[in-house]
Write an enzyme that holds these catalytic residues in place. Structure first.
Site, short mmCIF file in Angstrom:
data_model
loop_
_atom_site.label_atom_id
_atom_site.label_comp_id
_atom_site.label_asym_id
_atom_site.label_seq_id
_atom_site.Cartn_x
_atom_site.Cartn_y
_atom_site.Cartn_z
N ASP A 1 0.85 -1.19 0.00
CA ASP A 1 0.00 0.00 0.00
C ASP A 1 0.89 1.24 0.00
O ASP A 1 1.95 1.25 0.61
CB ASP A 1 -0.93 0.01 1.22
N ASN B 1 -5.57 -4.58 -6.66
CA ASN B 1 -6.76 -3.99 -6.05
C ASN B 1 -6.66 -2.47 -5.84
O ASN B 1 -7.67 -1.78 -5.79
CB ASN B 1 -7.00 -4.71 -4.70
N TYR C 1 -12.10 6.79 -14.68
CA TYR C 1 -12.22 5.56 -13.87
C TYR C 1 -12.90 4.46 -14.67
O TYR C 1 -12.45 3.31 -14.70
CB TYR C 1 -13.03 5.92 -12.62
N LYS D 1 -11.34 0.84 -15.59
CA LYS D 1 -11.93 -0.42 -15.11
C LYS D 1 -12.40 -1.30 -16.28
O LYS D 1 -12.33 -2.52 -16.20
CB LYS D 1 -13.09 -0.13 -14.15
N THR E 1 -16.50 1.92 1.95
CA THR E 1 -15.07 2.03 2.30
C THR E 1 -14.72 3.51 2.25
O THR E 1 -15.55 4.35 1.90
CB THR E 1 -14.18 1.28 1.29
P1 NAD Z 1 -10.05 2.25 -0.21
O1 NAD Z 1 -9.83 3.70 -0.49
O2 NAD Z 1 -10.75 1.84 1.03
O3 NAD Z 1 -8.66 1.48 -0.28
C1 NAD Z 1 -7.79 1.66 -1.36
C2 NAD Z 1 -6.38 1.42 -0.88
O4 NAD Z 1 -5.50 1.59 -2.01
C3 NAD Z 1 -5.93 2.42 0.18
O5 NAD Z 1 -5.33 1.74 1.27
C4 NAD Z 1 -4.92 3.30 -0.54
O6 NAD Z 1 -3.88 3.80 0.31
C5 NAD Z 1 -4.37 2.32 -1.57
N1 NAD Z 1 -3.75 3.00 -2.70
C6 NAD Z 1 -4.19 4.10 -3.37
N2 NAD Z 1 -3.31 4.45 -4.31
C7 NAD Z 1 -2.29 3.56 -4.26
C8 NAD Z 1 -1.08 3.40 -4.96
N3 NAD Z 1 -0.74 4.26 -5.93
N4 NAD Z 1 -0.28 2.38 -4.65
C9 NAD Z 1 -0.61 1.51 -3.65
N5 NAD Z 1 -1.73 1.62 -2.93
C10 NAD Z 1 -2.56 2.62 -3.23
O7 NAD Z 1 -10.82 1.71 -1.51
P2 NAD Z 1 -11.74 0.41 -1.76
O8 NAD Z 1 -13.15 0.87 -1.84
O9 NAD Z 1 -11.39 -0.68 -0.84
O10 NAD Z 1 -11.29 0.07 -3.25
C11 NAD Z 1 -10.58 -1.11 -3.55
C12 NAD Z 1 -10.89 -1.47 -4.99
O11 NAD Z 1 -12.29 -1.67 -5.15
C13 NAD Z 1 -10.49 -0.41 -6.02
O12 NAD Z 1 -9.92 -1.04 -7.15
C14 NAD Z 1 -11.82 0.22 -6.40
O13 NAD Z 1 -11.83 0.76 -7.70
C15 NAD Z 1 -12.74 -0.97 -6.28
N6 NAD Z 1 -14.14 -0.62 -6.12
C16 NAD Z 1 -14.61 -0.06 -4.97
C17 NAD Z 1 -15.95 0.27 -4.88
C18 NAD Z 1 -16.52 0.89 -3.66
O14 NAD Z 1 -17.70 1.28 -3.70
N7 NAD Z 1 -15.80 1.01 -2.56
C19 NAD Z 1 -16.82 0.02 -5.97
C20 NAD Z 1 -16.30 -0.53 -7.11
C21 NAD Z 1 -14.96 -0.85 -7.18
#
Ligand code: NAD
Length: 268
Positions: free
Chosen positions: A43, A96, A161, A165, A196
């Site tokens: 991370d 992720n 985005y 995706k 989240t």
């Molecule tokens: P989150 O913000 O809770 O966690 C994301 C994590 O990624 C964080 O810990 C952040 O520090 C880390 N991060 C960001 N940029 C980074 C980088 N350059 N290098 C390494 N780490 C990095 O987000 P989440 O909701 O858990 O999202 C996780 C995945 O799920 C993502 O791919 C997101 O697109 C996808 N997603 C989430 C949702 C939602 O509603 N939460 C919906 C669809 C897709």
């Protein structure tokens, strides 16, 4: 029949989870560790990665945290090397981590577009490129990419985005084609609205509408997406490759675009 053998078990496997410090990544890392995997938590937020590592250690699992910017090829290579050095191989890569700037094509700057593609799409290419030789050398395994329901549905204001995706899903299919014969499966999960930290970036009206337009009438929890990722990474999914699995309470089957409700329509 393999009676008594838990095919969801990840015992003996080594996994990397990017974005493992928070949200879906943190839940995935914890769940995989609880099922026996040794997990490298990558991370950009080092403190968050350490928190996940401590949580896993407290629960008796094996994990290590590493500061990684998935937008950096050097960091991704170092991440893969670290997992192999520390745990002796590599079987699972969860791409992720993500970055997004919300906006239409007119609203986004070129820099917004480039950073979104680099962190949310190119990282999947490079992370997989570096991991695949190590997964092959470990006898095979699985890559699970976190895409989004945005990959297959339309929303206003997510131009960069949505494109990233969509690319993740296309790349998932392509890698599944290229590596299936080497016992390397590649799949994607498509989360719907999931509570989240990422939610803080999204307008509340969007979240509310999303929940209302979801058949189960609620938003998702990150542990629910983690279950799908851990399943696809496990031997229980041995016949599954190249898919984009919605984990969204049915949100992607609803075909009613909310904002069009307000527009005049023509009945041909
Ligand atoms: P989150 O913000 O809770 O966690 C994301 C994590 O990624 C964080 O810990 C952040 O520090 C880390 N991060 C960001 N940029 C980074 C980088 N350059 N290098 C390494 N780490 C990095 O987000 P989440 O909701 O858990 O999202 C996780 C995945 O799920 C993502 O791919 C997101 O697109 C996808 N997603 C989430 C949702 C939602 O509603 N939460 C919906 C669809 C897709």
């Amino acid at each position: 029949m393999a009676a008594g053998f838990d095919r969801l078990s990840l015992a003996g496997k080594v996994a990397i989870v990017t974005g493992g410090g928070n949200g879906i990544g943190a839940e995935t890392a914890c769940l995989m560790a609880s099922r026996g995997a040794a997990v490298l938590i990558a991370d950009i937020d080092e403190d968050a990665a350490w928190r996940t590592e401590r949580q896993i250690a407290d629960e008796g699992g094996r994990a290590t945290a590493l500061r990684v910017d998935v937008g950096s090829a050097a960091d991704l290579q170092a991440m893969v090397d670290a997992a192999v050095d520390m745990f002796g191989g590599l079987h699972i890569l969860c791409n992720n981590a993500f970055f997004q700037v919300i906006g239409s094509v007119e609203q986004l700057s070129e820099a917004d577009w480039d950073r979104t593609q680099t962190v949310s799409l190119k990282s999947v290419f490079l992370g997989s490129k570096f991991a695949i030789p190590r997964i092959r050398a470990s006898g095979g395994g699985a890559i699970v990419n976190t895409a989004s329901m945005h990959a297959i549905t339309g929303f206003r204001g997510f131009a960069a985005y949505q494109s990233a995706k969509g690319g993740v899903c296309a790349l998932t299919r392509q890698m599944a084609m290229d590596y299936g014969h080497e016992n390397i499966r590649v799949n994607a999960v498509l989360p719907g609205p999931t509570v989240t930290a990422a939610f803080a970036q999204v307008p509340e009206s969007y979240v509310r509408i999303s929940a209302r337009r979801t058949p189960i009438l609620r938003t998702g929890r990150p542990d629910e997406t983690a279950e799908a990722i851990a399943f696809l990474a496990s031997d229980a999914a041995s016949l599954i490759t190249g898919i984009a699995m919605p984990v969204d309470g049915g949100a992607t089957i609803v075909g009613e675009p909310d904002w069009l409700d307000e527009k005049p329509v023509i009945l041909a």
